[in-house]
Design an enzyme around this catalytic site. Sequence first.
Site, PDB file in Angstrom:
ATOM      1  CG  HIS A 278     -17.377 -11.756 -41.120  1.00 14.16           C
ATOM      2  ND1 HIS A 278     -17.092 -12.484 -39.982  1.00 14.16           N
ATOM      3  CD2 HIS A 278     -17.028 -10.473 -40.836  1.00 14.16           C
ATOM      4  CE1 HIS A 278     -16.595 -11.681 -39.065  1.00 14.16           C
ATOM      5  NE2 HIS A 278     -16.545 -10.446 -39.560  1.00 14.16           N
ATOM      6  CD  GLU A 279     -17.077  -7.182 -43.097  1.00 13.47           C
ATOM      7  OE1 GLU A 279     -17.675  -6.305 -42.432  1.00 13.47           O
ATOM      8  OE2 GLU A 279     -15.975  -7.655 -42.750  1.00 13.47           O
ATOM      9  CG  HIS A 282     -20.525  -7.116 -38.608  1.00 12.59           C
ATOM     10  ND1 HIS A 282     -20.354  -7.659 -37.359  1.00 12.59           N
ATOM     11  CD2 HIS A 282     -19.356  -7.326 -39.268  1.00 12.59           C
ATOM     12  CE1 HIS A 282     -19.142  -8.181 -37.267  1.00 12.59           C
ATOM     13  NE2 HIS A 282     -18.523  -8.000 -38.415  1.00 12.59           N
ATOM     14  CD  GLU A 358     -15.738  -8.502 -36.315  1.00 13.39           C
ATOM     15  OE1 GLU A 358     -15.874  -9.295 -37.280  1.00 13.39           O
ATOM     16  OE2 GLU A 358     -15.953  -7.282 -36.414  1.00 13.39           O
TER      17      GLU A 358
END
Length: 426
Positions: A278-279, A282, A358
Amino acid sequence: MARKIGLYGILAYVVYGLFFYWYLFYFADSSLQFEYEGSKADPATFLNGRELMLTEEYSKIRNLLFFLSTPFEWLFYLFILLLGFGNAFKKWAENSSKFKFVRTAIYLFWLSLFAFIATTPLNYISYSLSKSYNISTQSFSSWMKDELIDFWINFGMMIIIVAVLYWLINKSRKRWWLYAWLLSVPFTLFMMFLQPVVIDPLYNDFYPLKNKELETKILNLADKAGIPAEHVFEVNMAEKTNALNAYVNGIGSNSRIVLWDTTLNRLSDDQILFIMAHEMAHYVEKHIYFGIAGYLLLSLVGLYLTAKLMEYVIGKWGNALRIPAVNDIRSLPLFLMILSMLLFISSPLSNFVSRYQESRADHYAIEMTQNTEAAIGTFQELTRAGLSQVNPPLLVKIFRYGHPTMLERISMLEDYEINNKAKTNE
């Protein structure tokens, strides 16, 4: 006039506070729609009765404190102006030094000190609340140390910002806001570069991830995503909180992948890999740079509106507020108050953009890891650790949530799982 403005300010704050108390405790409904009951997003399926009760209690009080704290800041600056404290601060500064920069620093110190004293009670209530609900594990001395670090870091940065700001206002009454914005661009980038290696270590200890097997898995995931990461850091947060978190921050050579030790202690490797994916999303989708661009655009509009509103307010109520002109240092509380109001008003927009990013990161992470069980378990554990509402009230979501709600995140994963099974069976 000053009394009338002060009275209206207090009445507005009381009415505002009563509205949000009524909204959060009596009107807002955080229960799930019928179709979600019994699903993996239903907190009744993964929280026990006590946890469900504590989640509702804690969330309502914490949300009320949020909605009360920002307007309290506005009220504080208003009364600094109305009661003439700005005049007193300026006199103390002028009597202490003949150098303009030093006088600015002294004025700012007194303003910052009074703001610190005024806001500490609300901050302490928030700290005590998280402590009583076992979110915070931080001792009072450690909490106070962090508060003082905040004070001195903010004071140090504000000395430079305010000195340059009023120098620009004196040089150009019409376009100071534009020149201030132009200077804020390199300053913002510089602070983002310094954040991971200079500012963050003042609060916590960072060190390379001890679990080398997990680090190898994370770096392999980063390599798969095309991210030039060499190290993963962990930070000792267990002595301060039971909440879970992980993030990527910084820019350029100072960017870091960071895991809280609470996350390492409570989640499995597969769950941590989902968080890391997930990070990494970004980074892959350049959300950091889009965020910087969006922030700079909003700050340009914000500074322009602040300049226009300051001219209008001082022209109409300057005598009552004891501000002779925009370029007088006594206008600083008004500048800070207007800027804070604009930030609050714009937060629904910035939160909306953040929630979209997100959500994109969640989709990227599940496509990369293909492990819906670990992903759903991660969000359930995040809910339990932070006593977060799965389905928060609408105004809370709009003003507070930079992430999709847990209901939205877990439901997306369930839909993904169903669609994947359908494709497999075809």
